[in-house]
Design an enzyme around this catalytic site. Structure first.
Site, PDB file in Angstrom:
ATOM      1  N   ALA A  71       8.627  -8.258  -6.918  1.00 36.24           N
ATOM      2  CA  ALA A  71       9.718  -7.292  -6.673  1.00 36.24           C
ATOM      3  C   ALA A  71       9.181  -6.101  -5.883  1.00 36.24           C
ATOM      4  CB  ALA A  71      10.328  -6.825  -7.993  1.00 36.24           C
TER       5      ALA A  71
ATOM      6  N   CYS B  54       8.381  -6.888 -11.412  1.00 36.89           N
ATOM      7  CA  CYS B  54       7.107  -7.574 -11.205  1.00 36.89           C
ATOM      8  C   CYS B  54       6.503  -7.284  -9.829  1.00 36.89           C
ATOM      9  CB  CYS B  54       7.310  -9.076 -11.356  1.00 36.89           C
ATOM     10  SG  CYS B  54       8.370  -9.747 -10.054  1.00 36.89           S
TER      11      CYS B  54
ATOM     12  N   ARG C 107      17.730  -4.383  -4.762  1.00 40.52           N
ATOM     13  CA  ARG C 107      17.324  -3.213  -3.996  1.00 40.52           C
ATOM     14  C   ARG C 107      18.336  -2.942  -2.885  1.00 40.52           C
ATOM     15  NH1 ARG C 107      13.474  -1.102  -1.015  1.00 40.52           N
ATOM     16  NH2 ARG C 107      12.410   0.697  -1.788  1.00 40.52           N
TER      17      ARG C 107
ATOM     18  N   HIS D 274       3.176  -3.333  -4.274  1.00 48.66           N
ATOM     19  CA  HIS D 274       3.144  -2.354  -3.180  1.00 48.66           C
ATOM     20  C   HIS D 274       1.803  -2.453  -2.470  1.00 48.66           C
ATOM     21  CE1 HIS D 274       5.694   0.258  -6.116  1.00 48.66           C
ATOM     22  NE2 HIS D 274       6.462  -0.597  -5.476  1.00 48.66           N
TER      23      HIS D 274
HETATM   24 FE1  CFM Z   1       8.692   4.766  -4.634  1.00 46.46          FE
HETATM   25 FE2  CFM Z   1      10.134   5.061  -6.562  1.00 46.46          FE
HETATM   26 FE3  CFM Z   1       9.154   2.620  -5.825  1.00 46.46          FE
HETATM   27 FE4  CFM Z   1      11.008   3.940  -4.295  1.00 46.46          FE
HETATM   28 FE5  CFM Z   1      13.063   2.486  -5.393  1.00 46.46          FE
HETATM   29 FE6  CFM Z   1      12.164   3.600  -7.663  1.00 46.46          FE
HETATM   30 FE7  CFM Z   1      11.181   1.202  -6.977  1.00 46.46          FE
HETATM   31 MO1  CFM Z   1      13.633   1.465  -7.704  1.00 46.46          MO
HETATM   32  S1  CFM Z   1      10.532   5.923  -4.730  1.00 46.46           S
HETATM   33  S2  CFM Z   1       9.259   2.845  -3.797  1.00 46.46           S
HETATM   34  S3  CFM Z   1      12.936   3.413  -3.435  1.00 46.46           S
HETATM   35  S4  CFM Z   1       8.203   4.292  -6.690  1.00 46.46           S
HETATM   36  S5  CFM Z   1      14.107   3.495  -6.858  1.00 46.46           S
HETATM   37  S6  CFM Z   1      11.282   5.621  -8.235  1.00 46.46           S
HETATM   38  S7  CFM Z   1      11.731   1.903  -8.842  1.00 46.46           S
HETATM   39  S8  CFM Z   1      12.764   0.476  -5.841  1.00 46.46           S
HETATM   40  S9  CFM Z   1       9.174   0.540  -6.591  1.00 46.46           S
HETATM   41  C1  HCA Z   2      12.990  -3.277  -8.338  1.00 45.08           C
HETATM   42  C2  HCA Z   2      14.081  -2.590  -7.542  1.00 45.08           C
HETATM   43  C3  HCA Z   2      14.733  -1.433  -8.247  1.00 45.08           C
HETATM   44  C4  HCA Z   2      15.564  -1.899  -9.427  1.00 45.08           C
HETATM   45  C5  HCA Z   2      16.553  -0.889  -9.867  1.00 45.08           C
HETATM   46  C6  HCA Z   2      17.016  -0.870 -11.289  1.00 45.08           C
HETATM   47  C7  HCA Z   2      15.622  -0.722  -7.211  1.00 45.08           C
HETATM   48  O1  HCA Z   2      12.190  -2.605  -8.989  1.00 45.08           O
HETATM   49  O2  HCA Z   2      12.916  -4.480  -8.292  1.00 45.08           O
HETATM   50  O3  HCA Z   2      16.373  -1.400 -12.189  1.00 45.08           O
HETATM   51  O4  HCA Z   2      18.057  -0.243 -11.472  1.00 45.08           O
HETATM   52  O5  HCA Z   2      15.439   0.455  -7.005  1.00 45.08           O
HETATM   53  O6  HCA Z   2      16.491  -1.371  -6.655  1.00 45.08           O
HETATM   54  O7  HCA Z   2      13.766  -0.524  -8.695  1.00 45.08           O
END
Ligand code: CFM
Ligand code: HCA
Length: 534
Positions: free
Chosen positions: A58, A55, A89, A187
Site C-alpha cells: 500500500a 502494508c 488512495r 515508501h
Molecule cells: Fe505522508 Fe501521511 Fe503517508 Fe501522505 Fe496519505 Fe497519510 Fe498515507 Mo493516508 S502525508 S504519504 S498523503 S505519511 S493520508 S498522514 S496515511 S496515504 S502513507
Molecule cells: C493507505 C492509503 C490511505 C488509507 C486511508 C484510510 C489513504 O494507507 O493505503 O485508511 O482512511 O490516505 O488513502 O492512507
C-alpha cells in the site's frame, strides 16, 4: 477530564499484562519539564489488535507510485490488492497529453491458484507486452504483492528483459505486503528504486530557470499540490517535479537539476531528500503548507534560502494579498469553531501538520499520534540523529555514490550551507512531541480499543482520522473528518485550502445530525462496581 498517569494506568490495566507492557511504551502524556520523552514507534502491531495501519505494498504502489500519471502501474498479484490501492488512495492528476495519463486504470496480473503453483513470471511478461501495445506508455512500474515474494517470481529478471525488448523504463518494486511493519517500508522501497533507476536519467544539465525546486512528499490529495504550485509560481518559482502528487516520470527523471528540495511529508520521503543531498548536492528544506502560518513560514524560509531581495519582496507581497483575501472569511468560521477540541490521528505526518491549522480556527488538539511514524517523526531529527538510519532503512543497501556519479556540483558552498543552517532549519525536522501542548496525549499506532477509551475520557469535539474508524467514531456522536481523503473535499493546503478546511470543519460542528445520536456513555455507567449492602 485531563488524563494523568493514574488515569492512563487504569485504562491500560484493562489489557493483559504483556499487552499493557507493550502499549505503555507507545503512549506519552506531554510533559515539557522532561527533557526528552521517548516513544516506541515503528514496531510490529500486536496480532489481534485492530490497527489502522496498512502494508508495504500500500505504501509503495498505493501511496508513492500511485499518483505518477504517465506510468502504467502493474500490480503483480491477486486482484484484491490492485483493487484496494486503486480505490482507496485519492490520486488526482491532470495531463497536457491525455494519452499519457493512466491514473484511472487498475492494471493487474490477477494471479490465480495455477500461477501460484506454476509461477507467474510468464504471465507478467505477457502482461507487460500487452500494456506496451495498448497504452504505449513512457514508463511502467511493476509492484509485487505478498504471494509473489512467497513463490519467488523474479520480478527483476522479467522487467529487465522487458525493458530491453521495449526500450522504455520498466522498474520493479519488491514491496510485498509482509515487509516491514507498515506502509512505511513501502515508501522506502519506491524511493530507492527511483533514485537508482529514474532520477538523473533525463537530459537536463542545468535548472531551466531561476529558483527551480522539487516538492517532495506532496501527494495532491484533494488538489493540495495544485494550490501550493499556484502560490509558488506566482512568487516566481519553477516547480520542476512534485513527488508524487500529479507527478510524472518525465519530470522525475530530470529532478536532479533542481536547486532546492522542499519536503512536505517527512515520513514518506525523507530518504530520497537525503539521497539527493548525497548524490547531487541538493539541500532540503522542511516545509508545511497546511495552515496559514505554516504556509507563510515555509514561503519565507524558501525566500531566505535563495536570499534574493526581489524574491523576498515578492513573497511578502503575495502573503499580504492572500492574507487580506482569506482572513476575513476564516474569521467567520472561527466563530463556530473557537474553543473546541480535536483528536488527530493520521498516517505519518498529517497528525502533526494539521495541528497548526486547527489552532488557527481556535481548536486545540488534545490527542494525536501516527499510524506508522518513526521516532524521528515524534522526537525530531536534530534531537535524535543517531536513529537517522532506523529499522526500515537498515536492511536496504546504501546508495553507492562514486565521484563519477557526482555529476552535479554542490549547489551551494559548504560555507553558505552553514550560514543558512543558522537562519533556517535546512535538513532538520521538529517532531510532534516537541510541539504539542503540555498535558496532551501522544499515542503511537492508536488502536480501536484505545480510540473508544480515549473518546470516553476526553470527549473531543471532532476526530480527524481515516476510513477505518470514521463510522465507529460517528456512532459515538463525534463528528469525524478524514484527513487522508478529506472526505472527498479539499484542497486543504495553502491559503485557499485553509478556507476550505475551515468551512468543512465549521459545517461538521454546526450540523444538527449529532443531536440525533445518543453517545454510549449517556446510558452506560463510566464506573462499574458493587454497592455494599446494609
Ligand atoms: Fe505522508 Fe501521511 Fe503517508 Fe501522505 Fe496519505 Fe497519510 Fe498515507 Mo493516508 S502525508 S504519504 S498523503 S505519511 S493520508 S498522514 S496515511 S496515504 S502513507
Ligand atoms: C493507505 C492509503 C490511505 C488509507 C486511508 C484510510 C489513504 O494507507 O493505503 O485508511 O482512511 O490516505 O488513502 O492512507
Amino acid at each position: 477530564m485531563a488524563i494523568n498517569e493514574k488515569v492512563l494506568e487504569e485504562l491500560l490495566n484493562q489489557y493483559p499484562a504483556k499487552v499493557k507492557r507493550n502499549r505503555k511504551k507507545h503512549i506519552i502524556i506531554k510533559d515539557a519539564d522532561l527533557a526528552r520523552q521517548e516513544i516506541e514507534a515503528n514496531t510490529r502491531t500486536i496480532p489481534g489488535i485492530i490497527t489502522n495501519r496498512h502494508c508495504a505494498f500500500a505504501g509503495c504502489k498505493g501511496v508513492v507510485l500511485g499518483p505518477i500519471k504517465d506510468m502504467v502501474h502493474i500490480v503483480h498479484g491477486p486482484i484484491g490488492c490492485a483493487y484496494y490501492t486503486w480505490g482507496t488512495r485519492r490520486n488526482k492528476a491532470k495531463s497536457e497529453d491525455p494519452t499519457q495519463n493512466f491514473i484511472n486504470y487498475c492494471v493487474s496480473t490477477d494471479m490465480q491458484e495455477s500461477d501460484i503453483v506454476f509461477g507467474g513470471e510468464k504471465k507478467l511478461a505477457r502482461m507487460i507486452d500487452e500494456v506496451v501495445e495498448i497504452f504505449k506508455p513512457n514508463a511502467i512500474s511493476v509492484s509485487a504483492t505478498c504471494p509473489v515474494g512467497l513463490i519467488g517470481d523474479d520480478l527483476q529478471a522479467v522487467t529487465k528483459a522487458a525493458q530491453q525488448k521495449h526500450g522504455i523504463s520498466i522498474t520493479a518494486y519488491n514491496c510485498e505486503g509482509y515487509k516491514g511493519v507498515s506502509q512505511s517500508a513501502g515508501h522506502h522501497i519506491a524511493n530507492n528504486v527511483w533514485m537508482d533507476q529514474i532520477v538523473g536519467q533525463g537530459d537536463m544539465e542545468e535548472p531551466p530557470s531561476k529558483y527551480t525546486i522539487n516538492i517532495l512528499g506532496e501527494y495532491n490529495i484533494g488538489g493540495d499540490s495544485w494550490e501550493v504550485e499556484r502560490i509558488l509560481k506566482e512568487i516566481g518559482y519553477t516547480v520542476l517535479s512534485v513527488m508524487t502528487g500529479d507527478g510524472s516520470y518525465e519530470a522525475l527523471k530530470n529532478s536532479h537539476v533542481a536547486e532546492l528540495n522542499l519536503v512536505q511529508c517527512h515520513r514518506s520521503i525523507n530518504y530520497i531528500a537525503e539521497m539527493f543531498e548525497t548524490k547531487y548536492g541538493t539541500p532540503w528544506l522542511k516545509v508545511n503548507f497546511i495552515g496559514i502560518q505554516s504556509t507563510i513560514d515555509s514561503l519565507r524560509n524558501m525566500a531566505l534560502y535563495f536570499g534574493d531581495q526581489d524574491l523576498i519582496n515578492k513573497t511578502e507581497e503575495v502573503i499580504a494579498r492572500e492574507l487580506a483575501r482569506v482572513e476575513p472569511v476564516i474569521d467567520q468560521y472561527k466563530k463556530i469553531c473557537q474553543g473546541k477540541t480535536a483528536f488527530c490521528f493520521v498516517g505519518g505526518s498529517r497528525s502533526h501538520h494539521y495541528q497548526g491549522l486547527f489552532k488557527e480556527l481556535g481548536v486545540e488538539t488534545v490527542l494525536a499520534g501516527y499510524e506508522f511514524g518513526h521516532r524521528d517523526d515524534y522526537e525530531g531529527r536534530e534531537i535524535i540523529p543517531e536513529i537517522k538510519l532506523d529499522a526500515d532503512t537498515k536492511n536496504i543497501p546504501d546508495l553507492h555514490v562514486t565521484p563519477d556519479e557526482r555529476r552535479f556540483r554542490l549547489k551551494i558552498s559548504p560555507e553558505r550551507m552553514e550560514e543558512l543552517k543558522k537562519k533556517i532549519p535546512l535538513s532538520d525536522y521538529k517532531g510532534m512531541n516537541i510541539e504539542m501542548k503540555d498535558g496532551s496525549i501522544i499515542v503511537d499506532d492508536l488502536n480501536h480499543f484505545e480510540t473508544e477509551e480515549f473518546i470516553k475520557l476526553l470527549k473531543p469535539d471532532i476526530f480527524a482520522s481515516g476510513i477505518k474508524d470514521k463510522y465507529a467514531v460517528q456512532k459515538m456522536g463525534i463528528p469525524s473528518k478524514q484527513l487522508h481523503s478529506y472526505d472527498y473535499s479539499g484542497p486543504y493546503a495553502g491559503f485557499n485550502g485553509a478556507v476550505k478546511f475551515a468551512e468543512d470543519i465549521a459545517m461538521a460542528f454546526a450540523s444538527p445530525t449529532w443531536n440525533f445520536i445518543t453517545p454510549p456513555w449517556k446510558n452506560e455507567p463510566l464506573l462499574e462496581g458493587t454497592i455494599a449492602e446494609g
